[in-house]
Design a protein around this motif. Structure first.
Motif, PDB file in Angstrom:
ATOM      1  N   THR A  97       0.698  -1.388  -0.040  1.00 11.87           N
ATOM      2  CA  THR A  97       0.122  -0.040  -0.078  1.00 11.87           C
ATOM      3  C   THR A  97       0.779   1.265  -0.008  1.00 11.87           C
ATOM      4  OG1 THR A  97      -0.128   0.200   2.240  1.00 11.87           O
ATOM      5  CG2 THR A  97      -1.826  -1.211   1.503  1.00 11.87           C
ATOM      6  N   SER A 150      -6.796   4.992   5.134  1.00 10.02           N
ATOM      7  CA  SER A 150      -7.932   4.236   5.182  1.00 10.02           C
ATOM      8  C   SER A 150      -8.487   3.979   3.715  1.00 10.02           C
ATOM      9  CB  SER A 150      -9.059   5.112   6.066  1.00 10.02           C
ATOM     10  OG  SER A 150      -8.594   4.977   7.302  1.00 10.02           O
ATOM     11  N   GLU A 151      -8.192   5.076   2.898  1.00 12.63           N
ATOM     12  CA  GLU A 151      -8.722   4.977   1.398  1.00 12.63           C
ATOM     13  C   GLU A 151      -8.032   3.902   0.900  1.00 12.63           C
ATOM     14  OE1 GLU A 151     -11.148   5.669  -1.590  1.00 12.63           O
ATOM     15  OE2 GLU A 151     -11.520   6.341   0.554  1.00 12.63           O
ATOM     16  N   LYS A 198      -8.960   0.555   1.669  1.00 12.17           N
ATOM     17  CA  LYS A 198     -10.115   0.173   0.827  1.00 12.17           C
ATOM     18  C   LYS A 198     -10.007  -0.167  -0.566  1.00 12.17           C
ATOM     19  CE  LYS A 198     -13.443   2.877  -0.692  1.00 12.17           C
ATOM     20  NZ  LYS A 198     -14.542   3.877  -1.128  1.00 12.17           N
ATOM     21  N   LYS A 199      -9.189   0.745  -1.323  1.00 15.27           N
ATOM     22  CA  LYS A 199      -8.596   0.572  -2.699  1.00 15.27           C
ATOM     23  C   LYS A 199      -8.033  -0.939  -2.757  1.00 15.27           C
ATOM     24  CE  LYS A 199     -10.035   4.397  -4.679  1.00 15.27           C
ATOM     25  NZ  LYS A 199     -10.925   4.440  -5.751  1.00 15.27           N
ATOM     26  N   SER A 200      -7.157  -1.163  -1.823  1.00 19.43           N
ATOM     27  CA  SER A 200      -6.414  -2.532  -1.684  1.00 19.43           C
ATOM     28  C   SER A 200      -7.404  -3.555  -1.573  1.00 19.43           C
ATOM     29  CB  SER A 200      -5.262  -2.611  -0.838  1.00 19.43           C
ATOM     30  OG  SER A 200      -4.582  -1.496  -0.849  1.00 19.43           O
ATOM     31  N   PHE A 201      -8.307  -3.625  -0.962  1.00 18.89           N
ATOM     32  CA  PHE A 201      -9.422  -4.400  -0.787  1.00 18.89           C
ATOM     33  C   PHE A 201     -10.114  -4.791  -2.021  1.00 18.89           C
ATOM     34  CE2 PHE A 201      -9.181  -4.238   4.069  1.00 18.89           C
ATOM     35  CZ  PHE A 201      -9.282  -5.504   3.919  1.00 18.89           C
ATOM     36  N   GLN A 202     -10.411  -3.468  -2.967  1.00 17.02           N
ATOM     37  CA  GLN A 202     -11.073  -3.875  -4.060  1.00 17.02           C
ATOM     38  C   GLN A 202     -10.337  -4.608  -4.900  1.00 17.02           C
ATOM     39  OE1 GLN A 202     -11.623   0.390  -4.581  1.00 17.02           O
ATOM     40  NE2 GLN A 202     -14.059  -0.032  -4.580  1.00 17.02           N
ATOM     41  N   GLY A 235      -9.890   1.720   8.382  1.00 17.38           N
ATOM     42  CA  GLY A 235      -9.539   1.461   6.973  1.00 17.38           C
ATOM     43  C   GLY A 235     -10.426   0.252   6.538  1.00 17.38           C
ATOM     44  N   ALA A 270     -13.807  -0.631   4.434  1.00 11.12           N
ATOM     45  CA  ALA A 270     -14.030  -1.575   3.449  1.00 11.12           C
ATOM     46  C   ALA A 270     -14.952  -2.722   3.500  1.00 11.12           C
ATOM     47  CB  ALA A 270     -12.447  -2.299   3.191  1.00 11.12           C
ATOM     48  N   GLU A 294     -18.507  -0.686   2.888  1.00  9.87           N
ATOM     49  CA  GLU A 294     -18.681  -0.221   1.470  1.00  9.87           C
ATOM     50  C   GLU A 294     -18.744  -1.123   0.428  1.00  9.87           C
ATOM     51  OE1 GLU A 294     -16.661   3.506   0.416  1.00  9.87           O
ATOM     52  OE2 GLU A 294     -17.053   4.527   2.420  1.00  9.87           O
ATOM     53  N   LEU A 295     -17.768  -2.265   0.519  1.00 13.24           N
ATOM     54  CA  LEU A 295     -17.534  -3.393  -0.355  1.00 13.24           C
ATOM     55  C   LEU A 295     -18.454  -4.524  -0.088  1.00 13.24           C
ATOM     56  CD1 LEU A 295     -13.783  -3.096  -0.791  1.00 13.24           C
ATOM     57  CD2 LEU A 295     -15.604  -2.036  -2.018  1.00 13.24           C
TER      58      LEU A 295
END
Length: 681
Positions: free
Chosen positions: A583, A589-590, A593-597, A625, A629, A632-633
């Motif tokens: 990362t 935190s953002e 979340k992007k990494s999870f996506q 974070g 995730a 939101e996901l």
């Protein structure tokens, strides 16, 4: 009169710290004579370049509060005060008025080369450059300058810096809460791995003396042997940790130095090491700019083997360093002259610390040239051949006649210079076997008199010498003009004529990203040839590499070194990582979340393993974070979260009380075991 060198709060005559051993010659001054400048401490007078910048200001406040002797700083065009300290417009003026021993350079990558050069010209003894993505040809030019002088020592670039826990002197951005004055010296490529190693030795009650982060750059200003030489003669250092990774030969050089040290020293200081990248994706850049293998360079397992043979204790995770070193130090008596059997005390404990990891699939044994590096620009072969034609180099299709040979222009990391790389090997499966480097000076260029030696090594006919020189000159010109880091060709000789029948070209994309140079080369990038998930991650500053095979554990880690080690240590525990994901050293935190996506797009993933060491990153922010995730996901996969370091308790509490299918741990082995269990259900 004996010149004095102040060492962490006290003054010691140079003769008492064996400075003569730092130099290859007692009569000839060289860059190696500057190794003693690494011995920072309470005495060290520090200035900041880019002093009034936001990051420099925040860092200076922390470092001043901790006890660092910052005496002022420089911002071009400004004169006056900042943070109650003198502010000057040039480094030369700062050197004259403030008499600094060291400078920390806190400017952007495109400004860093000029700042480093200004510090060299002012003859500041220690220069610490923390910036990442400095163009590699700028660093080649800087090293050509450093080699001609004996006043200035460079740490970095792309390094957290150097810190004396005993002398309370920080030049860099290391997380201060992890440090405790003590007796372990650390020299490391990876920032996050060094932070976790520091925390491990702190938890073990050992503390640290001096920590040198050489950085993950292709061409660092200080290497492992430099650090080892300092620790050998440092009375505050009783044990040494070395943290390496794939890329270059510095670890092999260190192993040879350690062998010699243990032979000539009756009571050698114990040394433990970790090498990241045993399970690295072949031919890929694993986060750090220098974490990839060039032709003729060793892989991680080779480095491990050489260090083991030198009597070094190998661990497979930085969290194990504390207890490992405590055991080693129990057999060490500072100042003792009793003879010891070389390697005996270390080898007894070696196999209780880690077990050897071996490649398990054919893909892990592929040569680097069969894959594509990321974070540097490789272009299609037909485009590479077009560049050669434009340079009037003889290019043709392979007719099946003539032995194929390797001829390349690349970087010699040992000599910190460009080089010709040649191999007479004709096996297409192993083109780099027998690769030999012929370094040349960056400013002077290739010396034609070396052509004869290269031709003989390539086993070419004498009549091909002139044709070979034309190809070499064309490649060197292209290397310099287009800021390449590797121009690899396959050549054949036919009737005294050398022809190029294949090409694999890599260019430094930092030259474009940091300075907008080489836009024409960058335009040759073809994103349709790249993985869509990796491209998506790149937009958010995340380095994601999908690993081949049947890996079912998605990994999410902050810091390239720690990300490499997470993949390695999971494999050692019996798990299979599906990806490498960094990362960045300062995850948010953002970005979590992007990494999870990105990870969730891989259908192989059955569980996600979040491994965060909170140095610059806050544990509670990472935990939030993860929760963000999940919400939101609408995640359905279980997640194992290991948070250590800054605000670790707060982060673990947030995870534990979330009511979500999250599993919080602070111990890596426990977390890895849980992830493996969930992945195999």
């Amino acid at each position: 009169m004996i010149r004095q060198l102040r060492v962490r709060g006290r003054s010691a005559p140079l003769k008492h710290i064996h400075v003569s051993s730092f130099s290859t010659s007692a009569r000839h001054c060289s860059y190696e004579d500057t190794i003693a400048n690494l011995k920072i401490g309470a005495h060290t007078r520090v200035i900041f370049q880019g002093f009034t910048g936001r990051q420099a200001t925040a860092n200076a406040k922390e470092s001043l509060a901790w006890g660092t002797n910052i005496v002022g700083g420089v911002t071009p065009g400004k004169n006056g005060e900042h943070l109650g300290l003198p502010l000057l417009p040039t480094v030369r003026e700062a050197m004259e008025k403030l008499k600094p021993d060291a400078t920390g350079i806190y400017v952007a990558a495109h400004q860093a080369p000029g700042a480093i050069e200004e510090a060299i010209e002012a003859e500041i003894p220690l220069i610490v450059a923390v910036a990442e993505h400095i163009p590699v040809h700028d660093m080649l030019r800087i090293h050509s300058m450093l080699k001609t002088q004996s006043k200035c020592r460079l740490v970095g670039a792309n390094a957290p810096g150097i810190i004396s826990a005993i002398g309370k002197c920080r030049i860099g951005f290391q997380p201060l809460p992890c440090f405790m004055p003590g007796r372990v010296g650390i020299v490391a490529k990876s920032g996050t791995l060094s932070y976790e190693s520091v925390a491990s030795t702190t938890r073990a009650g050992l503390g640290q003396s001096l920590c040198i982060s050489v950085g993950g750059d292709v061409l660092p200003g200080t290497n492992f042997v430099d650090g080892l030489k300092v620790f050998e003669h440092d009375d505050d250092t009783e044990g040494i940790l070395l943290i390496g990774e794939i890329g270059g030969t510095a670890e092999l050089d260190a192993a040879e130095w350690i062998k010699d040290y243990r032979k000539r020293t009756p009571n050698p200081k114990p040394i433990a090491a970790l090498i990241g990248g045993v399970r690295a994706a072949p031919g890929r850049i694993m986060g750090h700019a220098g974490a990839f293998v060039l032709p003729g360079e060793p892989d991680a397992l080779t480095k491990v083997k050489h260090l083991e043979d030198a009597g070094v204790t190998i661990v497979n995770h930085p969290g194990k360093f504390g207890e490992a070193m405590k055991g080693l130090l129990s057999n060490y008596r500072p100042g003792s002259t009793r003879s010891a059997t070389p390697g005996a005390s270390q080898r007894r404990s070696m196999h209780t610390i880690s077990r050897r990891i071996r490649p398990t699939t054919r893909s892990q044994a592929l040569r680097p040239s069969t894959m594509v590096h990321k974070r540097n620009l490789y272009i299609r072969e037909n485009l590479a051949l077009n560049l050669l034609r434009e340079s009037n180099i003889n290019v043709s299709e392979y007719s099946g006649q003539g032995n194929k040979r390797l001829l390349a222009v690349g970087i010699d990391r040992k000599n910190l210079s460009p080089c010709i790389i040649a191999s007479p090997a004709s096996d297409p499966e192993q083109p780099h076997v027998g690769a030999k480097k012929f370094p040349f000076d960056y400013r002077k260029g290739f010396d034609p008199s070396s052509t004869q030696e290269i031709a003989e090594y390539l086993q070419l006919d004498q009549s091909a010498k002139e044709s070979l020189l034309k190809v070499i000159n064309g490649l060197v010109d292209l290397f310099m003009q287009k800021e390449a880091f590797l121009l690899e060709t396959t050549i054949v000789e036919q009737a005294g004529d050398v022809k190029v029948v294949g090409a694999h070209f890599g260019f430094d994309d930092a030259a474009f990203r940091s300075t907008k140079r080489q836009a024409d080369v960058h335009a040759l990038r073809r994103t349709e040839d790249e993985d869509a998930q990796e491209l998506e991650a790149e937009k958010d500053g995340i380095v994601y590499i999908k690993l081949a095979g049947d890996g079912n554990i998605g990994t999410l880690v902050n810091g390239a070194g720690l990300a490499m080690n997470t993949v390695d240590a999971l494999a050692d525990a019996g798990g299979k990582a599906a990806n490498f994901l960094d990362t960045g050293g300062k995850a948010t935190s953002e970005t979590v979340k992007k990494s999870f996506q990105v990870i969730l797009q891989d259908p192989r993933v059955k569980v996600i393993f979040v491994n965060i060491f909170g140095g610059l990153t806050l544990g509670d922010m990472i935990a939030n974070g993860v929760l963000l995730a999940f919400k939101e996901l609408e995640m359905r996969l279980p997640v194992v979260v290991r948070i250590r370091g800054t605000n670790e308790k707060e982060g673990q509490k947030i995870i534990a009380e979330s009511g979500l299918p999250l599993h919080a741990f602070d111990d890596f082995e426990e977390a890895a075991a849980k992830a493996i269990e969930l992945a195999n259900r």
